[in-house]
Design a protein around this motif. Structure first.
Motif, PDB file in Angstrom:
ATOM      1  N   ALA A  64       0.824  -1.212   0.000  1.00  0.00           N
ATOM      2  CA  ALA A  64       0.000   0.000   0.000  1.00  0.00           C
ATOM      3  C   ALA A  64       0.856   1.259   0.000  1.00  0.00           C
ATOM      4  N   LEU A  65       1.944   1.260   0.768  1.00  0.00           N
ATOM      5  CA  LEU A  65       2.830   2.415   0.800  1.00  0.00           C
ATOM      6  C   LEU A  65       3.536   2.617  -0.542  1.00  0.00           C
ATOM      7  N   ALA A  68       0.995   4.209  -2.816  1.00  0.00           N
ATOM      8  CA  ALA A  68       0.800   5.620  -2.501  1.00  0.00           C
ATOM      9  C   ALA A  68       1.963   6.461  -3.022  1.00  0.00           C
ATOM     10  N   ALA A  69       3.192   5.948  -2.857  1.00  0.00           N
ATOM     11  CA  ALA A  69       4.357   6.665  -3.362  1.00  0.00           C
ATOM     12  C   ALA A  69       4.318   6.776  -4.881  1.00  0.00           C
ATOM     13  N   ALA A  70       3.875   5.708  -5.546  1.00  0.00           N
ATOM     14  CA  ALA A  70       3.792   5.740  -7.011  1.00  0.00           C
ATOM     15  C   ALA A  70       2.758   6.758  -7.479  1.00  0.00           C
ATOM     16  N   ALA A 296      -3.814  -4.645  -5.311  1.00  0.00           N
ATOM     17  CA  ALA A 296      -3.220  -5.703  -4.485  1.00  0.00           C
ATOM     18  C   ALA A 296      -3.257  -5.320  -3.012  1.00  0.00           C
ATOM     19  N   ALA A 297      -3.014  -4.044  -2.713  1.00  0.00           N
ATOM     20  CA  ALA A 297      -3.029  -3.589  -1.322  1.00  0.00           C
ATOM     21  C   ALA A 297      -4.423  -3.703  -0.713  1.00  0.00           C
ATOM     22  N   VAL A 309      -4.030   4.167   4.496  1.00  0.00           N
ATOM     23  CA  VAL A 309      -2.641   4.159   4.027  1.00  0.00           C
ATOM     24  C   VAL A 309      -2.498   5.082   2.816  1.00  0.00           C
ATOM     25  N   ALA A 310      -3.543   5.152   1.989  1.00  0.00           N
ATOM     26  CA  ALA A 310      -3.493   5.989   0.788  1.00  0.00           C
ATOM     27  C   ALA A 310      -3.321   7.470   1.126  1.00  0.00           C
TER      28      ALA A 310
END
Length: 373
Positions: A64-65, A68-70, A296-297, A309-310
């Motif tokens: 998930a992280l 979010a970074a992507a 997937a997350a 997390v997003a």
């Protein structure tokens, strides 16, 4: 997600002991052979996720992280095109279109032998593309024509709160105190990171568009969770991006989305580069890769935790703006980031407490012809 915008476990068939038909829907015969399971609907949104044996619970958080970074790279690299006077509508449409083309072959490959599953879940894929992909883009860019960027993003990122409320209504169970505390911390942190107070502008039309973006983001998470594991993340992301790209081009055709091309060379990180360089970054990283890992997350964490997390996307966006554009974060933004992380930890901890322990999982009993030892 964000300005430019992530579901139930299925028991593995290979190597499972005979007699687990109760868990995965298969039926055991008198000879001890397990008949294939009939695919059922996806898991109910909000069902606590039980990690697969051998999979560390932090894997889902890591995925998930990364997602979010992507997604966050779209801000710094997309800004290069906007500074070059490319219209936001054309930038986001090209981003989604290129990502759809890139994922088309991998998505088809992932569906080999699963075409029936895609037909059964077609409405989910179409809904995901119309709302989670195209809807978020259209609603957000209409919102920022009436609101400041910070206010528009704050409204869109009300999605985690809406998901908590939806699960409350659906399951008739109020959120626990730790989740409520996490919601408050995350929202206050988001408020500080986005600097909503400085230069904020508000209009009713803009607020409605911002709330529409939030609803679309909610559907992004819930539909990704609902589709079930018989449709791979690659297939859902690829199909959703195709639907989203077609929808955006249609919106442009009827005048809902304005498109205009800017300069052939654009500024990026102190250099002048061709326009297609930042476009490829936001298409390959902030769309194709981000949507696949986002789905997937959601499957690993569930819609509620994944949506919180997003929120770290805004933190990563600040970091990329610092690295690529030399835009330093303010002390207030750093405090806000710490509050978002604290809120995420609270929600994740609360969700972990709700997971059943190993003693609560069903134990398969040996069938006829199978030794108990």
């Amino acid at each position: 997600m964000g300005a430019d915008r992530a579901p139930g476990r299925v028991v593995e068939r290979m190597g499972e002991p005979v007699g687990q038909d109760v868990q995965d829907g298969g039926a055991s015969t008198d000879t001890g052979v397990v008949a294939p399971a009939v695919p059922g609907p996806g898991p109910r949104p909000g069902t606590p996720r039980v990690p697969r044996p051998g999979r560390h619970p932090l894997v889902g958080l890591g995925v998930a992280l990364v997602s979010a970074a992507a997604f966050a790279t779209s801000g710094a690299f997309g800004k290069a095109l906007l500074v070059g006077e490319w219209s936001p509508g054309l930038v986001v449409t090209l981003r989604i279109t290129v990502a759809a083309l890139v994922l088309l072959v991998p998505a088809l490959w992932s569906l080999r032998g699963r075409w029936g599953a895609l037909r059964r879940r077609a409405w989910v894929v179409v809904g995901y593309g119309l709302t989670g992909v195209a809807g978020c883009q259209l609603a957000y860019f209409n919102a920022v024509t009436h609101l400041s960027v910070g206010v528009a993003l704050l409204l869109e990122y009300l999605a985690p709160v809406l998901i908590v409320g939806w699960l409350w209504l659906r399951h008739r169970r109020a959120p626990r105190r730790l989740t409520v505390a996490g919601v408050v911390l995350a929202l206050v942190g988001l408020f500080l990171v986005l600097d909503v107070v400085g230069g904020a502008s508000v209009s009713l039309v803009g607020v409605l568009w911002g709330l529409a973006a939030a609803v679309c983001l909610v559907l992004y998470f819930l539909l990704a969770e609902h589709v079930g594991e018989d449709v791979p993340p690659l297939a859902l992301a690829g199909g959703g991006l195709v639907v989203g790209a077609v929808s955006l081009w249609l919106a442009a055709g009827v005048g809902v989305l304005r498109m205009s091309r800017g300069a052939a060379d654009v500024p990026l990180g102190g250099h002048v580069v061709p326009w297609w360089v930042p476009l490829l970054v936001i298409a390959l990283v902030a769309a194709a890769f981000a949507y696949v890992t986002g789905i997937a997350a959601v499957r690993l964490l569930g819609a509620k935790v994944a949506s919180f997390v997003a929120l770290t996307e805004v933190l990563f966006a600040v970091v990329f703006a610092w690295l690529v554009l030399a835009e330093l974060p303010t002390p207030v933004q750093l405090v806000g980031g710490a509050l978002i992380v604290a809120g995420l930890i609270a929600v994740r901890a609360d969700e972990s407490r709700a997971l059943p322990g190993p003693e609560a999982l069903p134990v398969a009993e040996p069938t006829v012809g199978q030794s108990a030892g």
